[in-house]
Enzyme design. Sequence first.
Site, PDB file in Angstrom:
ATOM      1  CB  CYS A 141      -0.963  -0.061   1.183  1.00 31.85           C
ATOM      2  SG  CYS A 141      -2.431   0.962   1.029  1.00 31.85           S
ATOM      3  CG  HIS A 142      -0.605   5.044   1.172  1.00 30.76           C
ATOM      4  ND1 HIS A 142      -1.814   4.372   1.112  1.00 30.76           N
ATOM      5  CD2 HIS A 142      -0.775   6.197   0.499  1.00 30.76           C
ATOM      6  CE1 HIS A 142      -2.679   5.116   0.445  1.00 30.76           C
ATOM      7  NE2 HIS A 142      -2.080   6.224   0.050  1.00 30.76           N
TER       8      HIS A 142
END
Length: 175
Positions: A106-107
């Site tokens: 993800c991030h």
Amino acid sequence: MSDIQGRRIAFLVTNGYEPSELTSPWDTVTDQGGEAVLVSPESDKVSSGDHSQKVDLHVAEAKAEDFDALVLPGGTKNADKIRMDQDSVNFTRAFFDANKTVASICHAAWILTEADVVKDRNMTSYPSLQTDLRNAGANWSDEELVVDGNLITSRTPDDLPAFNEAIINKLTEEN
């Protein structure tokens, strides 16, 4: 999946992490016999929403050579804060310098841009990071899982089954 007994895996997070992106790989690693160690720039515990976890080791004291792999859970707040912590960036870069497994979801890929380790790497992430990663030299694609040498990347919590399996497979390969 196979047993990874005796393997030590660092999980690097701070407050604001995505709970499933910490707990799902953590449980997979420990269920397979590995030792999960929570590393953080926080001293006592980290939290996110209703979930919190005790910090095992302050990142300033952590050394990549003491671990077999690094897992970078996402969460927008976590990822943005951790990439601004120089000890966390140095710790992450040290895994690449030692050619050890790094798994980012993800991030979390934001810290990889700060560590300057994505140039010419094939990877994925949460879609909003694609421009950042491309600008840092990565070859970004929108796929559930991308494995490029020692780097494992996935997009979202929906990708956790493939992400977790890739971590265990990579650690099993290295035995």
